[in-house]
Design an enzyme around this catalytic site. Structure first.
Site, PDB file in Angstrom:
ATOM      1  N   ASP A  44       0.791  -1.235   0.000  1.00  0.00           N
ATOM      2  CA  ASP A  44       0.000   0.000   0.000  1.00  0.00           C
ATOM      3  C   ASP A  44       0.828   1.293   0.000  1.00  0.00           C
ATOM      4  O   ASP A  44       0.529   2.228   0.762  1.00  0.00           O
ATOM      5  CB  ASP A  44      -0.948   0.017   1.209  1.00  0.00           C
ATOM      6  CG  ASP A  44      -1.961  -1.120   1.175  1.00  0.00           C
ATOM      7  OD1 ASP A  44      -1.871  -1.974   0.280  1.00  0.00           O
ATOM      8  OD2 ASP A  44      -2.845  -1.166   2.052  1.00  0.00           O
ATOM      9  N   ASP A  60      -4.532  -0.578  -1.634  1.00  0.00           N
ATOM     10  CA  ASP A  60      -5.845  -0.372  -1.048  1.00  0.00           C
ATOM     11  C   ASP A  60      -6.692   0.224  -2.175  1.00  0.00           C
ATOM     12  O   ASP A  60      -6.275   1.216  -2.793  1.00  0.00           O
ATOM     13  CB  ASP A  60      -5.674   0.627   0.105  1.00  0.00           C
ATOM     14  CG  ASP A  60      -6.567   0.367   1.295  1.00  0.00           C
ATOM     15  OD1 ASP A  60      -6.982  -0.791   1.513  1.00  0.00           O
ATOM     16  OD2 ASP A  60      -6.848   1.332   2.033  1.00  0.00           O
ATOM     17  N   HIS A  66     -10.494   1.059  -2.772  1.00  0.00           N
ATOM     18  CA  HIS A  66     -11.849   1.080  -2.228  1.00  0.00           C
ATOM     19  C   HIS A  66     -12.865   1.705  -3.185  1.00  0.00           C
ATOM     20  O   HIS A  66     -12.545   2.658  -3.897  1.00  0.00           O
ATOM     21  CB  HIS A  66     -11.885   1.926  -0.943  1.00  0.00           C
ATOM     22  CG  HIS A  66     -11.021   1.422   0.160  1.00  0.00           C
ATOM     23  ND1 HIS A  66     -10.954   0.102   0.529  1.00  0.00           N
ATOM     24  CD2 HIS A  66     -10.197   2.088   1.032  1.00  0.00           C
ATOM     25  CE1 HIS A  66     -10.136  -0.020   1.566  1.00  0.00           C
ATOM     26  NE2 HIS A  66      -9.646   1.164   1.883  1.00  0.00           N
ATOM     27  N   HIS A  69     -10.264   7.437   1.471  1.00  0.00           N
ATOM     28  CA  HIS A  69      -8.880   7.301   0.989  1.00  0.00           C
ATOM     29  C   HIS A  69      -8.833   6.175  -0.038  1.00  0.00           C
ATOM     30  O   HIS A  69      -9.668   5.265  -0.019  1.00  0.00           O
ATOM     31  CB  HIS A  69      -7.933   6.975   2.157  1.00  0.00           C
ATOM     32  CG  HIS A  69      -8.245   5.654   2.812  1.00  0.00           C
ATOM     33  ND1 HIS A  69      -9.224   5.523   3.774  1.00  0.00           N
ATOM     34  CD2 HIS A  69      -7.749   4.415   2.610  1.00  0.00           C
ATOM     35  CE1 HIS A  69      -9.306   4.252   4.145  1.00  0.00           C
ATOM     36  NE2 HIS A  69      -8.442   3.553   3.458  1.00  0.00           N
ATOM     37  N   LYS A  87      -6.890  -4.790  -3.123  1.00  0.00           N
ATOM     38  CA  LYS A  87      -7.626  -5.396  -2.005  1.00  0.00           C
ATOM     39  C   LYS A  87      -8.636  -4.417  -1.433  1.00  0.00           C
ATOM     40  O   LYS A  87      -8.563  -3.218  -1.704  1.00  0.00           O
ATOM     41  CB  LYS A  87      -6.641  -5.841  -0.916  1.00  0.00           C
ATOM     42  CG  LYS A  87      -5.965  -4.660  -0.259  1.00  0.00           C
ATOM     43  CD  LYS A  87      -5.080  -5.112   0.870  1.00  0.00           C
ATOM     44  CE  LYS A  87      -4.286  -3.954   1.435  1.00  0.00           C
ATOM     45  NZ  LYS A  87      -5.118  -2.878   2.007  1.00  0.00           N
ATOM     46  N   CYS A 119      -2.060  -2.310   7.651  1.00  0.00           N
ATOM     47  CA  CYS A 119      -1.984  -3.270   6.545  1.00  0.00           C
ATOM     48  C   CYS A 119      -0.692  -4.077   6.535  1.00  0.00           C
ATOM     49  O   CYS A 119      -0.692  -5.233   6.132  1.00  0.00           O
ATOM     50  CB  CYS A 119      -2.223  -2.551   5.226  1.00  0.00           C
ATOM     51  SG  CYS A 119      -3.968  -2.038   5.099  1.00  0.00           S
TER      52      CYS A 119
HETATM   53  C1  VGL Z   1      -4.545   1.150   5.701  1.00  0.00           C
HETATM   54  C2  VGL Z   1      -5.968   2.289   7.107  1.00  0.00           C
HETATM   55  C3  VGL Z   1      -7.007   2.147   6.202  1.00  0.00           C
HETATM   56  C4  VGL Z   1      -3.157   0.622   5.416  1.00  0.00           C
HETATM   57  C5  VGL Z   1      -5.561   0.991   4.782  1.00  0.00           C
HETATM   58  O1  VGL Z   1      -2.806   0.431   4.232  1.00  0.00           O
HETATM   59  O2  VGL Z   1      -2.413   0.403   6.394  1.00  0.00           O
HETATM   60  N1  VGL Z   1      -4.756   1.783   6.855  1.00  0.00           N
HETATM   61  N2  VGL Z   1      -6.789   1.492   5.052  1.00  0.00           N
HETATM   62 ZN    ZN Z   2      -8.239   1.495   3.485  1.00  0.00          ZN
END
Ligand code: VGL
Ligand code: ZN
Length: 201
Positions: free
Chosen positions: A19, A61, A63, A80, A105, A144
């Protein structure tokens, strides 16, 4: 003078970058303090793995706009990494190799997934490529990265956590340190990227 690296890369090794996206860099929608500092460290690792012809995987990430983890839906985070938006792109200075595999993901509205193994084909894909030991860095240590490392160990991979290639959100001070402890307790080896070297021979 050439010194022998304490961890020479070998067949069966793979690099997993978690990420490393714009929204997680300082100034991003969910900026991780110092998150930008891991980019050059991971670029070094990416080059090392590429030269050794070892697999490289980047998770992201990814979404939907109405994701359950967003505050408007009652979740803990600001919006985000909305799929396809600039904030979801990889860090601009990250040298993503052409051959890198990208795993998206947490792509469904109703479920979050901190681990790159959750709801993806990552484990099978790594096994198909004969990966046994994963070197892991990225963001964020206490979310993550931790979830991905713990799942990797459960899946039977060896894990080397690259401590200078991760940064924590630290919603509660110490979260990052506690995450490192939990990963080590579960069997991860913690190393600096400077310990990695080209394969022997
Ligand atoms: C993450 C918070 C929300 C990460 C992803 O990649 O660590 N943290 N979504
Ligand atoms: Zn996230």
């Amino acid at each position: 003078m050439n010194t022998t690296p304490s961890i020479p890369l070998q067949p069966g090794d793979a690099l997993l970058v978690v990420d490393l996206q714009r929204d997680f860099l300082p100034g991003g929608a969910l900026g991780v303090p110092g998150g930008d500092e891991v980019v050059p460290v991971l670029n070094h690792c990416l080059a090392l793995f590429e030269r050794a012809h070892l697999p490289v995987v980047l998770t992201r990430d990814w979404h939907p706009g109405d994701h359950v983890s967003f505050a408007a839906q009652g979740g803990p985070w600001p919006p985000h990494c909305v799929a396809g938006t600039p904030g979801a792109a990889f860090a601009p200075d990250l040298a993503v190799p052409d051959a890198a595999q990208v795993v998206s993901k947490a792509t469904l509205s109703q479920a979050d997934a901190y681990s790159g193994f959750e709801g993806t084909a990552l484990a099978d894909s790594l096994r198909q490529r004969h990966a046994r030991r994963l070197f892991i860095g990225g963001l964020a240590t206490d979310y993550c990265v931790q979830a991905t490392v713990l799942d990797a160990l459960r899946e039977g991979f060896e894990v080397v956590l690259l401590r200078d290639a991760v940064r924590a959100v630290d919603v509660t001070p110490g979260d990052g340190e506690r995450a490192l402890g939990a990963m080590q307790a579960a069997g991860a080896v913690v190393a600096s990227h400077s310990q990695l070297g080209a394969p022997a021979g």
